[in-house]
Every structure is written in C-alpha cells, then in structure tokens.
Design a protein around this motif. Structure first.
Motif, PDB file in Angstrom:
ATOM      1  N   TRP A  21       0.832  -1.199   0.000  1.00 38.55           N
ATOM      2  CA  TRP A  21       0.000   0.000   0.000  1.00 38.55           C
ATOM      3  C   TRP A  21       0.874   1.259   0.000  1.00 38.55           C
ATOM      4  N   TYR A  25       1.024   4.175  -3.015  1.00 43.41           N
ATOM      5  CA  TYR A  25       0.508   5.533  -2.832  1.00 43.41           C
ATOM      6  C   TYR A  25       1.549   6.552  -2.388  1.00 43.41           C
ATOM      7  N   LEU A 117      -5.631  11.297  -0.306  1.00 46.33           N
ATOM      8  CA  LEU A 117      -6.471  10.107  -0.156  1.00 46.33           C
ATOM      9  C   LEU A 117      -7.907  10.550   0.140  1.00 46.33           C
TER      10      LEU A 117
END
Length: 152
Positions: A21, A25, A117
């Motif tokens: 993850w 990102y 996000l």
C-alpha cells in the motif's frame, strides 16, 4: 469473511500488505519499515491490537490500533489486498475497530493521513472523525492531516 485478532501466522501478511500500500501511494519511511517488520514488539506488546480480515484462510486486509495512552489509540496501518479492494473490507475493519474501542471504554481514536487520499478522508468523516492540528513532530513525514474520533 471474518475479522480476527492478531495471530503470529498473519504477521508477514500485515507487513507485506502495508508495504504494498505504501509503495503504491507514497513511499516506505524508515519508521514504517521498523514497525511493520516488528509489529509484535511495537504494537502488540505495548498494549495495541492488530485485526485481520480473513477469507478462506487468506488475509484480505488488516488494521492496527497503536496504544498512545491507556484509553487513546491510533488507528493505523490499515491496508487491503489489491485483489480485495472495492469490497468494503476497509470499512468493515474500521467498524470493527470503532466497536472494539467502544467496548474497551476508550476516550477516542486518532489517525494520520494525507489529503490526496480523498476517499479515505471521506470515509473517516463518515464515521465521525474530525480534523485536528497535526503536531510538528508527527511520526509520519507523509501525513498532512490528523483526525480524532471521540468515543465517550
């Protein structure tokens, strides 16, 4: 799918899901690498918790509650397998953590995130998290938003 408490057999999945993850990102900070590779030492032993979303023996997602004080925990290290994204697993993990925190009579949960996000921030707000100032010595270089959920 069921949500289960920390078990050593899932420790590597916790590390790998979170690394994937972060690499997707952002980037992996030294602090992340240290905590993820030694989750039991940094999260479990000091009084924290890790939960896993498991289906047919496969870890689909995970989340940690890192102890800050006796009744204040950081919701952190939430990650969902790329193959399982879009199935509401993150929200189920969030609901589980909030219910667990309430059952423990904690005063609140906090979290750090990043404004890019947008979907995550929207979900945090949906569950009642409110933005509070990020301290100058935040443990995460990438965080530019801090949120708090009062529980009692």
């Amino acid at each position: 799918m069921q949500i289960v408490a920390y078990d050593k057999q899932y420790a590597k999945a916790f590390e790998l899901l979170n690394l994937e993850w972060l690499e997707t990102y952002f980037y992996v900070e030294d602090y992340d690498r240290e905590v993820l590779s030694k989750a039991e030492q940094y999260i479990i032993r000091p009084g924290g918790h890790i939960f896993f979303a498991v289906e047919s023996g496969v870890v689909m997602g995970c989340v940690a509650l890192l102890r800050i004080e006796d009744d204040l925990f950081e919701l952190t290290k939430m990650a969902v397998s790329p193959a399982a994204r879009g199935k509401g697993i993150g929200q189920k993990l969030m609901q589980h953590c909030i219910a667990f925190a309430r059952s423990q009579n904690w005063k609140g949960l906090l979290l750090y995130s990043n404004r890019i996000l947008e979907n995550a921030i929207h979900i945090y707000r949906k569950y009642g998290f409110e933005e509070i100032p990020v301290e100058p010595d935040s443990p995460y270089e990438r965080s530019n938003i801090k949120m708090y959920l009062p529980l009692n």
